[in-house]
Design a protein around this motif. Structure first.
Motif, PDB file in Angstrom:
ATOM      1  N   PHE A   1     -16.383  27.196 -23.022  1.00  0.00           N
ATOM      2  CA  PHE A   1     -16.089  26.050 -21.849  1.00  0.00           C
ATOM      3  C   PHE A   1     -14.686  25.498 -22.684  1.00  0.00           C
ATOM      4  O   PHE A   1     -13.737  25.011 -21.956  1.00  0.00           O
ATOM      5  CB  PHE A   1     -17.057  25.058 -22.040  1.00  0.00           C
ATOM      6  CG  PHE A   1     -16.764  23.785 -21.590  1.00  0.00           C
ATOM      7  CD1 PHE A   1     -16.461  23.558 -20.096  1.00  0.00           C
ATOM      8  CD2 PHE A   1     -16.881  22.718 -22.658  1.00  0.00           C
ATOM      9  CE1 PHE A   1     -16.221  22.294 -19.802  1.00  0.00           C
ATOM     10  CE2 PHE A   1     -16.949  21.402 -22.043  1.00  0.00           C
ATOM     11  CZ  PHE A   1     -16.413  21.079 -20.604  1.00  0.00           C
ATOM     12  N   MET A   2     -14.595  25.292 -23.868  1.00  0.00           N
ATOM     13  CA  MET A   2     -13.401  24.758 -24.697  1.00  0.00           C
ATOM     14  C   MET A   2     -12.180  25.659 -24.452  1.00  0.00           C
ATOM     15  O   MET A   2     -11.093  24.825 -23.881  1.00  0.00           O
ATOM     16  CB  MET A   2     -13.505  24.797 -26.160  1.00  0.00           C
ATOM     17  CG  MET A   2     -14.595  23.597 -26.616  1.00  0.00           C
ATOM     18  SD  MET A   2     -14.671  23.618 -28.321  1.00  0.00           S
ATOM     19  CE  MET A   2     -13.021  23.492 -28.814  1.00  0.00           C
ATOM     20  N   ALA A   3     -12.343  26.733 -24.399  1.00  0.00           N
ATOM     21  CA  ALA A   3     -11.007  27.628 -24.379  1.00  0.00           C
ATOM     22  C   ALA A   3     -10.617  27.580 -22.706  1.00  0.00           C
ATOM     23  O   ALA A   3      -9.276  27.347 -22.385  1.00  0.00           O
ATOM     24  CB  ALA A   3     -11.303  28.853 -24.199  1.00  0.00           C
ATOM     25  N   LYS A   4     -11.378  27.482 -21.753  1.00  0.00           N
ATOM     26  CA  LYS A   4     -11.009  27.115 -20.439  1.00  0.00           C
ATOM     27  C   LYS A   4     -10.290  25.885 -20.038  1.00  0.00           C
ATOM     28  O   LYS A   4      -9.445  25.903 -19.453  1.00  0.00           O
ATOM     29  CB  LYS A   4     -12.298  27.534 -19.476  1.00  0.00           C
ATOM     30  CG  LYS A   4     -12.099  27.538 -17.925  1.00  0.00           C
ATOM     31  CD  LYS A   4     -13.472  27.656 -17.117  1.00  0.00           C
ATOM     32  CE  LYS A   4     -13.388  27.724 -15.753  1.00  0.00           C
ATOM     33  NZ  LYS A   4     -14.539  28.191 -15.202  1.00  0.00           N
ATOM     34  N   VAL A   5     -11.052  24.897 -20.659  1.00  0.00           N
ATOM     35  CA  VAL A   5     -10.469  23.498 -20.533  1.00  0.00           C
ATOM     36  C   VAL A   5      -9.074  23.268 -21.126  1.00  0.00           C
ATOM     37  O   VAL A   5      -8.205  22.970 -20.398  1.00  0.00           O
ATOM     38  CB  VAL A   5     -11.193  22.503 -21.025  1.00  0.00           C
ATOM     39  CG1 VAL A   5     -10.797  21.035 -21.134  1.00  0.00           C
ATOM     40  CG2 VAL A   5     -12.557  22.284 -20.418  1.00  0.00           C
ATOM     41  N   LEU A   6      -8.941  23.729 -22.397  1.00  0.00           N
ATOM     42  CA  LEU A   6      -7.564  23.994 -23.130  1.00  0.00           C
ATOM     43  C   LEU A   6      -6.590  24.589 -22.435  1.00  0.00           C
ATOM     44  O   LEU A   6      -5.191  24.309 -22.491  1.00  0.00           O
ATOM     45  CB  LEU A   6      -7.743  24.134 -24.572  1.00  0.00           C
ATOM     46  CG  LEU A   6      -8.471  23.285 -25.216  1.00  0.00           C
ATOM     47  CD1 LEU A   6      -8.704  23.677 -26.970  1.00  0.00           C
ATOM     48  CD2 LEU A   6      -7.959  21.685 -25.171  1.00  0.00           C
ATOM     49  N   THR A   7      -6.831  25.869 -21.899  1.00  0.00           N
ATOM     50  CA  THR A   7      -5.806  26.486 -21.078  1.00  0.00           C
ATOM     51  C   THR A   7      -5.601  26.101 -19.786  1.00  0.00           C
ATOM     52  O   THR A   7      -4.457  25.735 -19.477  1.00  0.00           O
ATOM     53  CB  THR A   7      -6.617  28.139 -20.628  1.00  0.00           C
ATOM     54  OG1 THR A   7      -7.031  28.727 -21.849  1.00  0.00           O
ATOM     55  CG2 THR A   7      -5.505  28.697 -19.842  1.00  0.00           C
ATOM     56  N   LEU A   8      -6.429  25.259 -19.185  1.00  0.00           N
ATOM     57  CA  LEU A   8      -6.128  24.724 -17.917  1.00  0.00           C
ATOM     58  C   LEU A   8      -5.075  23.511 -18.348  1.00  0.00           C
ATOM     59  O   LEU A   8      -4.001  23.264 -17.529  1.00  0.00           O
ATOM     60  CB  LEU A   8      -7.442  24.121 -17.228  1.00  0.00           C
ATOM     61  CG  LEU A   8      -8.078  25.122 -16.415  1.00  0.00           C
ATOM     62  CD1 LEU A   8      -9.370  24.549 -15.899  1.00  0.00           C
ATOM     63  CD2 LEU A   8      -7.334  25.583 -15.292  1.00  0.00           C
ATOM     64  N   VAL A   9      -5.309  22.863 -19.309  1.00  0.00           N
ATOM     65  CA  VAL A   9      -4.286  21.717 -19.710  1.00  0.00           C
ATOM     66  C   VAL A   9      -3.018  21.957 -20.064  1.00  0.00           C
ATOM     67  O   VAL A   9      -2.167  21.535 -19.679  1.00  0.00           O
ATOM     68  CB  VAL A   9      -5.263  21.017 -21.080  1.00  0.00           C
ATOM     69  CG1 VAL A   9      -4.158  19.704 -21.486  1.00  0.00           C
ATOM     70  CG2 VAL A   9      -6.482  20.033 -20.802  1.00  0.00           C
TER      71      VAL A   9
ATOM     72  N   CYS B   1      -4.490  13.933 -33.506  1.00  0.00           N
ATOM     73  CA  CYS B   1      -5.868  13.652 -32.735  1.00  0.00           C
ATOM     74  C   CYS B   1      -6.689  14.729 -32.682  1.00  0.00           C
ATOM     75  O   CYS B   1      -7.831  14.700 -32.824  1.00  0.00           O
ATOM     76  CB  CYS B   1      -5.296  13.100 -31.416  1.00  0.00           C
ATOM     77  SG  CYS B   1      -4.660  11.500 -30.971  1.00  0.00           S
ATOM     78  N   ALA B   2      -6.131  15.837 -32.541  1.00  0.00           N
ATOM     79  CA  ALA B   2      -6.917  17.370 -32.583  1.00  0.00           C
ATOM     80  C   ALA B   2      -7.614  17.513 -33.942  1.00  0.00           C
ATOM     81  O   ALA B   2      -8.789  18.007 -34.041  1.00  0.00           O
ATOM     82  CB  ALA B   2      -6.162  18.535 -32.281  1.00  0.00           C
TER      83      ALA B   2
ATOM     84  N   ASP C   1     -12.308  12.710 -25.665  1.00  0.00           N
ATOM     85  CA  ASP C   1     -12.520  13.571 -24.568  1.00  0.00           C
ATOM     86  C   ASP C   1     -12.164  15.010 -25.391  1.00  0.00           C
ATOM     87  O   ASP C   1     -13.106  16.022 -24.921  1.00  0.00           O
ATOM     88  CB  ASP C   1     -11.302  13.563 -23.813  1.00  0.00           C
ATOM     89  CG  ASP C   1     -11.231  12.491 -22.777  1.00  0.00           C
ATOM     90  OD1 ASP C   1     -12.373  11.948 -22.404  1.00  0.00           O
ATOM     91  OD2 ASP C   1     -10.361  11.890 -22.463  1.00  0.00           O
ATOM     92  N   LEU C   2     -11.523  15.199 -26.427  1.00  0.00           N
ATOM     93  CA  LEU C   2     -11.756  16.579 -27.242  1.00  0.00           C
ATOM     94  C   LEU C   2     -13.149  16.873 -27.737  1.00  0.00           C
ATOM     95  O   LEU C   2     -13.539  17.762 -27.785  1.00  0.00           O
ATOM     96  CB  LEU C   2     -10.562  16.576 -28.274  1.00  0.00           C
ATOM     97  CG  LEU C   2      -9.112  16.732 -27.766  1.00  0.00           C
ATOM     98  CD1 LEU C   2      -8.311  16.776 -29.001  1.00  0.00           C
ATOM     99  CD2 LEU C   2      -8.937  18.141 -27.022  1.00  0.00           C
TER     100      LEU C   2
END
Length: 267
Positions: free
Chosen positions: A62-70, A169-170, A228-229
């Protein structure tokens, strides 16, 4: 959709275990025997470990998918900004005609409302990916139109500062500090900030008010980025479900872009 984090999400060793070897036998005679584990308890522990491993794999995907889209959204925004900057007729048309900007603003706002109010649009394919694509394009148009008014040095400086803020922030998001528990408080602060900034910019309209609003705006959206992260990472007070990958990607994308725009106004 925000759901409570599962118990024990922060890690820790499982309690209990198989019993030790029995200690029977006559006095003076050593008694050695293989341990007899509690089969039921062992099975429960294996099932719990398997479920935790499966949850971890799903969360990582899920994290990989979201960060790739961002990342792809940011690439689209940068590409459109470059087009606006170097295609002079397009830049002049946008500056001389305000309707494309306001039309794109209305469309992006309507898309956000639809994503927030409709679970079908937010979660069901192909509605969710269509909404994501439409929002990214129209919002990138707005950012490109605004940045075309600034010189290259200011835009690059804002980009570098924003990248440094995002990395900070990360790092905070990956720490043990649970920032998601401040979600409600930050929502109220954001609402108050919007009201005060509108009053300050439109009624006062001085340069120092714009700088002050931009400074606090960058701080507030930096806090939102951390929250959000952490909500896509899971294991905190609040977390997003894997079905909300479109909502999560738009949230993080907006945080980063808003930070960039506030920094650009300061510079």
């Amino acid at each position: 959709t925000y759901v409570p984090a599962p118990p024990g999400a922060g890690g820790g060793k499982p309690q209990g275990g198989p019993p030790g070897p029995p200690g029977g036998g006559p006095p003076g005679m050593p008694f050695m025997m293989m341990p007899r584990p509690n089969i039921d308890l062992e099975a429960q522990q294996h099932a719990s470990m398997a479920a935790s491993f499966a949850e971890l794999k799903v969360r990582q995907a899920f994290m990989a998918k979201v960060l790739t889209l961002v990342f792809l959204q940011l690439c689209v925004t940068v590409a459109m900004a470059v087009v606006f900057y170097y295609v002079e007729p397009l830049k002049l048309y946008v500056r001389q005609n305000a309707w494309p900007f306001y039309a794109s603003w209305a469309l992006s706002f309507a898309t956000l409302i639809a994503l927030s109010c409709s679970e079908k649009i937010r979660r069901v394919h192909p509605y969710n990916i269509t909404a994501l694509g439409v929002f990214t394009l129209v919002f990138s148009f707005q950012i490109a139109a605004i940045t075309s008014y600034y010189d290259t040095k200011a835009v690059l400086s804002a980009f570098i500062v924003t990248a440094a803020i995002v990395l900070g922030c990360a790092a905070l998001a990956f720490s043990k500090i649970d920032v998601t528990k401040w979600y409600s408080a930050l929502s109220m602060v954001t609402l108050a900030f919007i009201v005060v900034s509108l009053i300050g910019v439109f009624l006062v309209g001085r340069n120092w008010t714009i700088l002050l609003v931009s400074f606090f705006g960058a701080l507030i959206f930096s806090a939102w980025l951390v929250i959000d992260l952490q909500m896509i990472m899971g294991g905190k007070s609040l977390q997003l479900t894997p079905d909300d990958w479109v909502f999560a990607s738009i949230s993080i994308y907006l945080d980063i872009v808003q930070i960039f725009m506030f920094i650009l106004q300061i510079i």
